[in-house]
Design a protein around this motif. Structure first.
Motif, PDB file in Angstrom:
ATOM      1  N   SER A 185      22.132 -47.381 -21.065  1.00  0.00           N
ATOM      2  CA  SER A 185      22.204 -46.157 -20.720  1.00  0.00           C
ATOM      3  C   SER A 185      20.664 -45.834 -21.036  1.00  0.00           C
ATOM      4  O   SER A 185      20.356 -44.585 -20.846  1.00  0.00           O
ATOM      5  N   VAL A 186      19.742 -46.785 -21.494  1.00  0.00           N
ATOM      6  CA  VAL A 186      18.363 -46.162 -21.734  1.00  0.00           C
ATOM      7  C   VAL A 186      17.780 -45.913 -20.134  1.00  0.00           C
ATOM      8  O   VAL A 186      16.915 -45.420 -20.159  1.00  0.00           O
ATOM      9  N   ARG A 187      18.372 -46.517 -19.298  1.00  0.00           N
ATOM     10  CA  ARG A 187      17.807 -46.537 -17.977  1.00  0.00           C
ATOM     11  C   ARG A 187      16.527 -46.622 -17.878  1.00  0.00           C
ATOM     12  O   ARG A 187      15.748 -45.801 -17.055  1.00  0.00           O
ATOM     13  N   LEU A 188      15.799 -47.748 -18.041  1.00  0.00           N
ATOM     14  CA  LEU A 188      14.478 -48.103 -17.788  1.00  0.00           C
ATOM     15  C   LEU A 188      14.469 -49.459 -17.398  1.00  0.00           C
ATOM     16  O   LEU A 188      15.162 -50.403 -17.994  1.00  0.00           O
ATOM     17  N   GLY A 189      13.701 -49.859 -16.686  1.00  0.00           N
ATOM     18  CA  GLY A 189      13.431 -51.183 -16.086  1.00  0.00           C
ATOM     19  C   GLY A 189      11.950 -50.928 -15.300  1.00  0.00           C
ATOM     20  O   GLY A 189      11.150 -49.994 -15.610  1.00  0.00           O
ATOM     21  N   PHE A 190      11.577 -52.229 -14.924  1.00  0.00           N
ATOM     22  CA  PHE A 190      10.172 -52.193 -14.209  1.00  0.00           C
ATOM     23  C   PHE A 190      10.095 -53.243 -12.965  1.00  0.00           C
ATOM     24  O   PHE A 190      10.749 -54.142 -12.867  1.00  0.00           O
ATOM     25  N   ILE A 191       9.147 -52.951 -12.201  1.00  0.00           N
ATOM     26  CA  ILE A 191       8.664 -53.938 -11.234  1.00  0.00           C
ATOM     27  C   ILE A 191       7.325 -54.433 -11.623  1.00  0.00           C
ATOM     28  O   ILE A 191       6.275 -53.547 -11.940  1.00  0.00           O
ATOM     29  N   VAL A 192       6.992 -55.584 -11.579  1.00  0.00           N
ATOM     30  CA  VAL A 192       5.645 -56.346 -11.860  1.00  0.00           C
ATOM     31  C   VAL A 192       5.364 -56.604 -10.145  1.00  0.00           C
ATOM     32  O   VAL A 192       5.918 -57.356  -9.581  1.00  0.00           O
ATOM     33  N   ALA A 193       4.691 -55.649  -9.417  1.00  0.00           N
ATOM     34  CA  ALA A 193       4.516 -56.105  -8.063  1.00  0.00           C
ATOM     35  C   ALA A 193       3.199 -56.418  -7.691  1.00  0.00           C
ATOM     36  O   ALA A 193       2.025 -56.373  -8.327  1.00  0.00           O
ATOM     37  N   PRO A 194       2.933 -57.137  -6.570  1.00  0.00           N
ATOM     38  CA  PRO A 194       1.648 -57.742  -5.768  1.00  0.00           C
ATOM     39  C   PRO A 194       1.015 -56.213  -5.709  1.00  0.00           C
ATOM     40  O   PRO A 194       1.521 -55.332  -5.485  1.00  0.00           O
TER      41      PRO A 194
END
Ligand code: PLP
Length: 495
Positions: free
Chosen positions: A340-349
């Motif tokens: 429920s914290v609803r946080l993620g991430f992308i390490v993107a090129p």
């Protein structure tokens, strides 16, 4: 309210008390509603004012005023000498009997969202049932979370927010959080990146959605997904119009040789395949990267529970081998904190960051700032690492107990795939009859289990069951499995 019925109209009418000035207005509104919803049909002749006044016990003036208001609003029409009629207004009742599905077909409504997406995502919604023994997959344990620390950091973030200037936030995410994440993935996943390589998302699910929007050209781009795999990832790519290729997984991970030449996006869970748990071998990783490089494809690495690798040799992220610009690493705080914290991430090129940031901005501008400002110090001050260490021990013990109980109660009937780490475990069933009987007994005994077949897009080649042990403690695991074994319908089992 006085209640009376106009027998002539067969209409129940409720009126305010006698001396109220609102009687005419009330009559007007009730007649209007009856006309609009079709109880008084177009062309119907209304009773003369005198007759209706007598029937309702009202003065004739009250009726005249109501009729006149309805006439001037166009709900009634009058023909000289032949009285007052209901005007040809389209009654809303015409639509009343129409089922929602039909109405959705009549109005602009995308078939994918109406049916396909709805049927997949239903399985991932909250259920009203509270099972006695909960082997729910993908749900972490919250009871050991340091909420007191979180509360303190949250209050601090709020105080700073209250004092700070009212500026527009950047869609890429708060700088302090991106810096904290870059250090975290370098330490926990051996992944070297900078804050500028990171896009903060609303959980991994939004990362999948943004990647699908930006990488897929509808009807043209072929996207390879693991089979079995995570249905919500599949749905995001289907929504973007991807041509989906389901590629089987074996004990070394995705079978790279099966990728067709036109594949442009490949989604994998190399550290801990979902749901089989296998770790992608080094030779497959190299083959996959080589395929992507040669074909101009990209790889999406879903590292949903990478922090929870246990025992054995630690597995680095696939992205650590990226020769440059091929791998999108998706991380989430749903497993190491709570969903429920609803946080993620992308390490993107680097080449893809601008388009991803634009897609994020169009979707929801930016992720909630207060949660980001709480999470940043939670990571930077070492609380996340501490919590993960603690949870690893707890999940490891549960996993051991689950394996032992499976062995003790089920022997060859349910054989766990023995791979370290994570918070779920898949067991092969010795036959379809065993799988069916186990699931039936589980339902009867309020034990929540997931059939492996639900994670295949096509037919599942081998029966099995997925056990999540994120929210069930050791004792409950032992109890549930013993109960399940006792309740198995013996007739369904082989001798
Ligand atoms: C394989 C896998 N990937 C990604 C996720 C995404 O989680 P979230 O969108 O909550 O970050 C989950 C959640 O259960 C998962 O099981």
């Amino acid at each position: 309210l006085a209640f009376s019925k106009a027998p002539i109209l067969e209409l129940p009418i409720e009126l305010p008390p006698r001396r109220s000035r609102k009687r005419s207005r009330s009559l007007y509104l009730q007649l209007k509603e009856a006309i609009v919803d079709g109880r008084l049909r177009p062309g119907l002749s209304l009773p003369p004012t005198r007759t209706l006044a007598a029937a309702l016990g009202l003065s004739r003036n009250t009726i005249v005023a109501a009729y006149q208001a309805l006439l001037s609003d166009g709900y009634l029409s009058s023909r000289h000498g032949s009285g007052t009629y209901v005007a040809p207004v389209t009654p809303l009742t015409k639509f009343r009997g129409v089922k929602a599905v039909n109405a959705a077909r009549r109005h602009p409504s995308n078939r994918f969202w109406r049916s396909t997406a709805a049927s997949v995502s239903k399985a991932f919604r909250a259920s009203s049932q509270n099972p006695r023994f909960n082997f729910q997959v993908g749900m972490p344990d919250r009871t050991h979370f340091p909420f007191e620390t979180w509360r303190r950091l949250s209050a601090r973030a709020l105080r700073a927010f209250a004092r700070g200037p009212a500026t527009r936030m950047h869609p890429q995410g708060r700088t302090a959080l991106r810096e904290a994440i870059s250090k975290h993935v370098s330490y926990a996943r051996a992944l070297a990146c900078e804050a500028s390589d990171i896009l903060v998302t609303t959980g991994a699910q939004q990362a999948f959605d943004l990647l699908a929007r930006t990488l897929v050209t509808s009807g043209r781009t072929t996207v390879a997904l693991e089979e079995p795999g995570y249905p919500m990832l599949r749905t995001a790519f289907m929504a973007a119009g991807a041509r989906i290729a389901a590629i089987r997984v074996d004990e070394e991970g995705l079978i790279v040789d099966r990728l067709s030449k036109d594949t442009r996006v490949i989604c994998v869970t190399p550290s801990h395949q979902f749901p089989l748990g296998v770790v992608m071998s080094l030779s497959r990783r190299v083959a996959l990267l080589e395929f992507a490089r040669a074909r101009g494809a990209v790889i999406i690495e879903d590292d949903y529970d990478g922090e929870f690798r246990l025992g054995g040799h630690p597995v680095d992220a696939l992205k650590t081998l990226d020769p440059g610009g091929l791998v999108f690493f998706v991380g989430t705080f749903s497993k190491c904190l709570f969903p429920s914290v609803r946080l993620g991430f992308i390490v993107a090129p680097r080449w893809a960051m601008t388009q991803l940031v634009t897609a994020k901005q169009v979707t929801d501008f930016y992720s909630p700032v207060h949660a980001q400002d709480t999470l940043a110090p939670f990571i930077a001050e070492g609380h996340l690492a501490r919590h993960v260490r603690k949870m690893r021990r707890i999940y490891d013990e549960r996993r051991q107990v689950l394996c032992n109980s499976l062995e003790e109660c089920f022997g060859d009937l349910l054989q766990p795939i023995l791979v370290p780490g994570g918070m779920h475990l898949t067991a092969w069933a010795s036959s379809l009859a065993v799988e069916t009987a186990t699931l039936r007994a589980a339902t009867e005994r309020e034990i929540q289990l997931l059939p492996l077949s639900s994670l295949y897009s096509g037919r599942s080649p081998r029966p099995g069951i997925v056990f999540g042990y994120g929210v069930i403690d050791k004792q409950a695991i032992v109890e549930a499995l013993a109960l399940l074994r006792r309740s198995l319908d013996r007739k369904a089992l082989p001798d």
